[in-house]
Design a protein around this motif. Structure first.
Motif, PDB file in Angstrom:
ATOM      1  N   PHE B  48       0.901  -1.249  -0.028  1.00 58.74           N
ATOM      2  CA  PHE B  48       0.038  -0.170   0.076  1.00 58.74           C
ATOM      3  C   PHE B  48       0.813   1.392   0.011  1.00 58.74           C
ATOM      4  O   PHE B  48       0.369   1.990   0.123  1.00 58.74           O
ATOM      5  CB  PHE B  48      -0.854  -0.085   1.182  1.00 58.74           C
ATOM      6  CG  PHE B  48      -1.875  -1.181   1.352  1.00 58.74           C
ATOM      7  CD1 PHE B  48      -2.432  -1.590   0.105  1.00 58.74           C
ATOM      8  CD2 PHE B  48      -2.403  -1.420   2.562  1.00 58.74           C
ATOM      9  CE1 PHE B  48      -3.358  -2.493   0.090  1.00 58.74           C
ATOM     10  CE2 PHE B  48      -3.176  -2.716   2.599  1.00 58.74           C
ATOM     11  CZ  PHE B  48      -3.904  -3.123   1.356  1.00 58.74           C
ATOM     12  N   LYS B  50       3.248   4.303  -1.493  1.00 59.88           N
ATOM     13  CA  LYS B  50       3.534   5.050  -2.618  1.00 59.88           C
ATOM     14  C   LYS B  50       4.256   4.063  -3.533  1.00 59.88           C
ATOM     15  O   LYS B  50       5.214   3.797  -3.488  1.00 59.88           O
ATOM     16  CB  LYS B  50       4.111   6.468  -2.294  1.00 59.88           C
ATOM     17  CG  LYS B  50       3.386   7.401  -1.350  1.00 59.88           C
ATOM     18  CD  LYS B  50       2.194   8.368  -2.148  1.00 59.88           C
ATOM     19  CE  LYS B  50       1.644   8.996  -0.898  1.00 59.88           C
ATOM     20  NZ  LYS B  50       0.406   9.609  -1.504  1.00 59.88           N
ATOM     21  N   GLY B  52       3.398   1.643  -4.746  1.00 59.53           N
ATOM     22  CA  GLY B  52       3.145   0.310  -4.606  1.00 59.53           C
ATOM     23  C   GLY B  52       4.145  -0.487  -4.091  1.00 59.53           C
ATOM     24  O   GLY B  52       4.332  -1.858  -4.093  1.00 59.53           O
ATOM     25  N   ARG B 267      -1.086 -17.104  -3.296  1.00 59.62           N
ATOM     26  CA  ARG B 267      -2.255 -17.415  -3.490  1.00 59.62           C
ATOM     27  C   ARG B 267      -2.899 -17.264  -1.893  1.00 59.62           C
ATOM     28  O   ARG B 267      -4.133 -16.844  -2.163  1.00 59.62           O
ATOM     29  CB  ARG B 267      -2.414 -18.811  -3.896  1.00 59.62           C
ATOM     30  CG  ARG B 267      -4.154 -19.278  -3.945  1.00 59.62           C
ATOM     31  CD  ARG B 267      -4.216 -20.773  -4.139  1.00 59.62           C
ATOM     32  NE  ARG B 267      -3.315 -21.356  -5.090  1.00 59.62           N
ATOM     33  CZ  ARG B 267      -3.677 -21.151  -6.315  1.00 59.62           C
ATOM     34  NH1 ARG B 267      -4.732 -21.066  -6.730  1.00 59.62           N
ATOM     35  NH2 ARG B 267      -2.551 -22.126  -7.206  1.00 59.62           N
ATOM     36  N   TRP B 270      -3.485 -13.616  -1.211  1.00 60.29           N
ATOM     37  CA  TRP B 270      -4.449 -12.907  -2.151  1.00 60.29           C
ATOM     38  C   TRP B 270      -6.043 -13.443  -1.470  1.00 60.29           C
ATOM     39  O   TRP B 270      -7.083 -12.714  -1.369  1.00 60.29           O
ATOM     40  CB  TRP B 270      -4.508 -13.424  -3.528  1.00 60.29           C
ATOM     41  CG  TRP B 270      -3.443 -12.437  -4.107  1.00 60.29           C
ATOM     42  CD1 TRP B 270      -2.103 -12.311  -3.918  1.00 60.29           C
ATOM     43  CD2 TRP B 270      -3.579 -11.921  -5.773  1.00 60.29           C
ATOM     44  NE1 TRP B 270      -1.533 -11.418  -4.749  1.00 60.29           N
ATOM     45  CE2 TRP B 270      -2.423 -11.429  -5.914  1.00 60.29           C
ATOM     46  CE3 TRP B 270      -4.444 -11.868  -6.497  1.00 60.29           C
ATOM     47  CZ2 TRP B 270      -2.067 -10.825  -7.036  1.00 60.29           C
ATOM     48  CZ3 TRP B 270      -4.441 -11.424  -7.736  1.00 60.29           C
ATOM     49  CH2 TRP B 270      -3.114 -10.720  -7.940  1.00 60.29           C
ATOM     50  N   MET B 273      -6.357 -12.763   2.600  1.00 55.57           N
ATOM     51  CA  MET B 273      -6.155 -11.456   3.176  1.00 55.57           C
ATOM     52  C   MET B 273      -6.861 -10.374   2.236  1.00 55.57           C
ATOM     53  O   MET B 273      -7.171  -9.174   2.509  1.00 55.57           O
ATOM     54  CB  MET B 273      -4.811 -11.061   3.405  1.00 55.57           C
ATOM     55  CG  MET B 273      -4.239 -11.890   4.666  1.00 55.57           C
ATOM     56  SD  MET B 273      -2.546 -11.686   4.975  1.00 55.57           S
ATOM     57  CE  MET B 273      -2.483 -10.059   5.431  1.00 55.57           C
ATOM     58  N   LYS B 274      -7.217 -10.759   0.806  1.00 52.03           N
ATOM     59  CA  LYS B 274      -7.914  -9.972   0.133  1.00 52.03           C
ATOM     60  C   LYS B 274      -7.023  -8.595  -0.353  1.00 52.03           C
ATOM     61  O   LYS B 274      -7.579  -7.654  -0.295  1.00 52.03           O
ATOM     62  CB  LYS B 274      -9.334  -9.403   0.582  1.00 52.03           C
ATOM     63  CG  LYS B 274     -10.056 -10.483   1.203  1.00 52.03           C
ATOM     64  CD  LYS B 274     -10.698 -11.540   0.271  1.00 52.03           C
ATOM     65  CE  LYS B 274     -11.336 -12.582   0.855  1.00 52.03           C
ATOM     66  NZ  LYS B 274     -11.730 -13.720  -0.018  1.00 52.03           N
ATOM     67  N   ILE B 275      -5.744  -8.870  -0.419  1.00 50.37           N
ATOM     68  CA  ILE B 275      -5.017  -7.833  -0.680  1.00 50.37           C
ATOM     69  C   ILE B 275      -3.915  -8.263  -1.958  1.00 50.37           C
ATOM     70  O   ILE B 275      -3.541  -9.696  -2.074  1.00 50.37           O
ATOM     71  CB  ILE B 275      -4.062  -7.275   0.363  1.00 50.37           C
ATOM     72  CG1 ILE B 275      -3.024  -8.244   1.147  1.00 50.37           C
ATOM     73  CG2 ILE B 275      -5.014  -6.757   1.395  1.00 50.37           C
ATOM     74  CD1 ILE B 275      -2.055  -7.686   2.196  1.00 50.37           C
ATOM     75  N   ILE B 276      -3.639  -7.498  -2.471  1.00 49.53           N
ATOM     76  CA  ILE B 276      -2.808  -7.827  -3.642  1.00 49.53           C
ATOM     77  C   ILE B 276      -1.120  -7.527  -3.492  1.00 49.53           C
ATOM     78  O   ILE B 276      -0.871  -6.535  -2.997  1.00 49.53           O
ATOM     79  CB  ILE B 276      -3.196  -6.899  -4.949  1.00 49.53           C
ATOM     80  CG1 ILE B 276      -4.497  -7.656  -5.708  1.00 49.53           C
ATOM     81  CG2 ILE B 276      -1.934  -7.128  -6.095  1.00 49.53           C
ATOM     82  CD1 ILE B 276      -5.004  -6.786  -6.683  1.00 49.53           C
ATOM     83  N   GLY B 307       3.165  -4.385  -4.142  1.00 57.00           N
ATOM     84  CA  GLY B 307       1.922  -4.954  -4.650  1.00 57.00           C
ATOM     85  C   GLY B 307       1.885  -4.707  -6.312  1.00 57.00           C
ATOM     86  O   GLY B 307       0.763  -4.733  -6.711  1.00 57.00           O
ATOM     87  N   ASN B 308       2.940  -4.553  -6.877  1.00 57.26           N
ATOM     88  CA  ASN B 308       2.843  -4.409  -8.313  1.00 57.26           C
ATOM     89  C   ASN B 308       3.012  -5.466  -9.441  1.00 57.26           C
ATOM     90  O   ASN B 308       4.206  -6.138  -9.501  1.00 57.26           O
ATOM     91  CB  ASN B 308       4.095  -3.490  -8.640  1.00 57.26           C
ATOM     92  CG  ASN B 308       3.934  -1.947  -8.046  1.00 57.26           C
ATOM     93  OD1 ASN B 308       2.501  -1.484  -7.818  1.00 57.26           O
ATOM     94  ND2 ASN B 308       4.866  -1.365  -7.630  1.00 57.26           N
ATOM     95  N   VAL B 309       1.601  -5.881  -9.635  1.00 57.09           N
ATOM     96  CA  VAL B 309       1.577  -7.082 -10.564  1.00 57.09           C
ATOM     97  C   VAL B 309       0.776  -6.847 -11.915  1.00 57.09           C
ATOM     98  O   VAL B 309       0.125  -5.950 -12.047  1.00 57.09           O
ATOM     99  CB  VAL B 309       1.149  -8.511  -9.730  1.00 57.09           C
ATOM    100  CG1 VAL B 309       2.065  -9.032  -8.662  1.00 57.09           C
ATOM    101  CG2 VAL B 309      -0.316  -7.801  -9.262  1.00 57.09           C
ATOM    102  N   LEU B 311      -1.810  -8.106 -13.868  1.00 61.82           N
ATOM    103  CA  LEU B 311      -3.007  -8.644 -14.087  1.00 61.82           C
ATOM    104  C   LEU B 311      -3.143  -9.247 -14.952  1.00 61.82           C
ATOM    105  O   LEU B 311      -4.063 -10.496 -14.982  1.00 61.82           O
ATOM    106  CB  LEU B 311      -4.152  -7.884 -13.566  1.00 61.82           C
ATOM    107  CG  LEU B 311      -4.152  -7.112 -12.265  1.00 61.82           C
ATOM    108  CD1 LEU B 311      -5.613  -6.208 -12.362  1.00 61.82           C
ATOM    109  CD2 LEU B 311      -4.173  -7.832 -11.259  1.00 61.82           C
ATOM    110  N   PHE B 316      -2.042 -17.885 -11.073  1.00 58.73           N
ATOM    111  CA  PHE B 316      -2.984 -18.792 -10.905  1.00 58.73           C
ATOM    112  C   PHE B 316      -3.631 -19.475 -11.868  1.00 58.73           C
ATOM    113  O   PHE B 316      -3.883 -18.854 -13.034  1.00 58.73           O
ATOM    114  CB  PHE B 316      -3.934 -18.081  -9.871  1.00 58.73           C
ATOM    115  CG  PHE B 316      -3.138 -17.213  -8.658  1.00 58.73           C
ATOM    116  CD1 PHE B 316      -2.601 -17.765  -8.213  1.00 58.73           C
ATOM    117  CD2 PHE B 316      -3.479 -15.803  -8.787  1.00 58.73           C
ATOM    118  CE1 PHE B 316      -1.944 -16.944  -6.889  1.00 58.73           C
ATOM    119  CE2 PHE B 316      -2.812 -15.044  -7.801  1.00 58.73           C
ATOM    120  CZ  PHE B 316      -2.077 -15.569  -6.795  1.00 58.73           C
TER     121      PHE B 316
END
Lengths: 316, 316
Positions: B48, B50, B52, B267, B270, B273-276, B307-309, B311, B316
C-alpha cells in the motif's frame, strides 16, 4: 419472519450485539482514484470483513438475536453466495448448525467455502422452486430458523452497521454509494445514513444486466425479475417488498452500470488500491463514475461489499 | 556514492525526512493464516506504499537529502522495476527530473509506470554493460546524481524506516521476516531491528532460483551471481559489498524457497487477506513456512514488500 422496517435504534443495538464477532473494517483512500473521479472517496473495506463480505454483519445480528430455544435447532437458508458462507461461520461461532440449500451446479469454490465454515449442505436442482422446496423440507425436519439473505429486519439492521461505522470513521460525508441486488445492504445503509444526516445523498448502483432495482425505483412499482446475466454474481437477486419499501423511503437515486464499466472499476481498484474486491463491489465505484456530475468535489463514502473471487476465473 | 553502513540515528533522521511524503502503511493480521502457520503474524503492508512498494522509502530519503545544487540537475538510475517507478515519483515530488535507463525489452507495464510518474526513460540493450554505459552517458550529459537501487546508504536508511514503523505499531516482536534480492530492504530492517531489540531474530528469504544471498550468507563470502529465473522479479539482483557486510553483521538467517512455495504463499495472501501482493512479497510468507520450527508460537513481523503485478500475467 421479521419483516418490518428496522429503526436506527435497532441498528445501534445490532452494532453492540455483533461487535465482538466482526471486524471494524478499515476505510481506505486512493489519491490516484480521487484524481480520476474528481471526488474525495472513502472506501469502506467490507472485503476485509469476516468471511470476506458485509454479509457477516447481518447474519451475526440475526443468529445472535435468536433465543436459546430457537438457536439450538440451528438456522437455514437457500443461497450459494456470501450469505451462505457468512451464515455458516456465524452459526459455528454460536455453536449451532447452519443448513444451507445450494444448487448441485454451484461452483466448487462456493461449496468449499460453506463446508470450510462447517455449514451442512443440501443440494437441490438449479430452479427457484426446487431451492425453496428443499429448504422447506430441511426446516420441517430440523426445526431450524429460516434466515433470508436480505428480506429480514435483523439482517438489514446488521448491514446498517456498516454505515454507522463508516460515519464514525469519516465525518461529514456528502454521499454514500453502494451496490444493490436484493437491497439488504442499501436498505440498512440508507436507514442509518438518513437518520444521522438527513441531508446526505444515498445512491445505489446495479448492473444493467440485473436492473430490477433500477426499474422498480424509477417506475415506483416493484418490477418483475428477468434472468440476470452479470459478472456481479452477488447482485442477481431482485428487491423484496421489504427492501423496496425502505429504498423508496430513504434512497435518493439508483443507477445501472454496464458490464464493461464494472470490470474497468474492478481493475482500477485492484491496480491502484492493491486490494481484492469482487465484481459486485466494483459496481459501487462504477456508480460513482456514472454520477460524477453530482459527486464531483464531494466527500463520498463507497461501500466495497466483498472480496470473494475465484482467482482461476478473473475478467482481466 | 555513499557506501558506509547507516547508523540507527540515520534511520531516525530518514523517518523524519520522508514522513510527509510516504504512507505510514497499515499492519494487517489474518486469523486464517495464523491458524495454518501456527505463528502470530503481523504483516507490514508496503504493497500500500506510494508507487506500490517499500522502494519509495529509500528514494524519498535519497532525493530529499540532496543539496539544492545537486537536486536541480536531477537523479538517475538503471532499473526497470519498483525502484525506477519510486525514484520517478519522488523526483516529481521534489520538482526535479528522474532519468531512468531501462532495457528496450522491459514490459510495457513497467515503462508506463515510470512515464506515469514523469520519469524520463533512456532505452538500452538488455545487458548489464549496455545498461551501465547508457546510464553513465545520461549522467555525463545531465550531471544528475546516480541513485543505486540498494547499494546506497541513504536508500538503506530509508528502507530501515519500515522496521521502525512496524516496531512502533506492534510491540514485542520475536522476529522479523522479509525477502532479499539485492539486500537493501533486509539491510535497513536488520540495522533498526537489532538496535531496538538485540534479541529479535531477523530472517531473510530468497527464491531458490535467485539465491546469491543464501549462498553468500552460508559460505561467508560474497558469491557470484547466476542468471536468475524466478517469478519473484523484484529479487533478481545480487547482494552488493555493502549489503552483504550489513547482512553478515545483523541478520540471523537466510533461507531459500521454491517457486511453487512462492506461488502458494501468494495465493494464500490473495485469497485469505484480500490484498494484492507481488511474488517477491510472497517470498516472506514462504520463508515463515520454511522456518516454522523456530517461528511457531512466536510473534512475527512479515514485510510485504510490494503489490505491483501485471493482472494479465498471474500465476494462478
Amino acid at each position: 419472519m421479521n419483516l418490518k422496517i428496522p429503526s436506527p435504534k435497532e441498528i445501534e443495538s445490532a452494532h453492540e450485539r455483533i461487535r465482538p464477532y466482526i471486524h471494524r473494517t478499515p476505510v481506505m483512500t486512493s489519491s490516484a482514484i480521487n484524481e480520476i473521479t474528481g471526488a474525495d472517496l472513502h472506501f469502506k473495506c467490507e472485503n476485509f470483513q469476516k468471511a470476506g463480505a458485509f454479509k457477516a454483519r447481518g447474519t451475526t445480528n440475526a443468529v445472535f438475536s435468536l433465543s436459546e430455544e430457537e438457536a439450538v435447532k440451528g438456522v437455514a437458508t437457500h443461497s450459494s453466495g456470501n450469505h451462505a458462507a457468512a451464515l455458516s461461520l456465524t452459526a459455528r461461532k454460536r455453536g449451532i448448525k447452519a443448513y444451507i440449500t445450494m444448487p448441485r451446479t454451484a461452483p466448487d469454490i462456493k461449496k468449499k467455502a460453506v463446508e470450510g465454515y462447517g455449514g451442512v449442505i443440501s443440494f437441490c436442482e438449479p430452479t427457484v422452486e426446487s431451492r425453496e422446496e428443499t429448504c422447506r423440507e430441511v426446516i420441517e425436519k430440523t426445526g431450524a430458523t429460516f434466515i433470508h439473505s436480505y428480506s429480514n429486519s435483523q439482517i438489514i439492521s446488521g448491514h446498517g452497521t456498516a454505515a454507522k461505522e463508516l460515519m464514525e470513521q469519516i465525518s461529514k460525508l456528502d454521499a454514500i454509494v453502494t451496490c444493490v441486488g436484493g437491497g439488504g445492504l442499501l436498505s440498512g445503509i440508507s436507514i442509518w445514513a438518513k437518520y444521522e444526516n438527513p441531508g446526505i445523498k444515498v445512491i445505489g448502483g446495479c448492473p444493467e444486466n440485473a436492473d430490477n432495482s433500477y426499474r422498480s425505483f424509477i417506475s415506483g412499482k416493484l418490477q418483475s425479475h428477468k434472468t440476470p446475466n452479470t459478472i456481479a454474481d452477488g447482485l442477481k437477486m431482485p428487491l423484496s417488498e421489504l427492501t423496496f419499501k425502505i429504498i423508496q423511503k430513504y434512497v435518493d437515486d439508483i443507477v445501472s452500470v454496464s458490464e464493461e464499466d464494472i470490470v474497468e472499476a474492478m481493475r482500477l481498484i485492484w491496480e491502484r488500491m492493491k486490494i481484492i474486491i469482487e465484481p459486485s463491489s466494483a459496481v459501487a465505484l462504477a456508480t460513482v463514475f456514472k454520477k460524477s456530475d453530482i459527486l464531483k468535489n464531494r466527500k463520498v463514502g463507497v461501500i466495497l461489499s466483498g472480496g470473494n473471487v475465484d482467482l482461476k476465473n478473473l475478467p482481466f
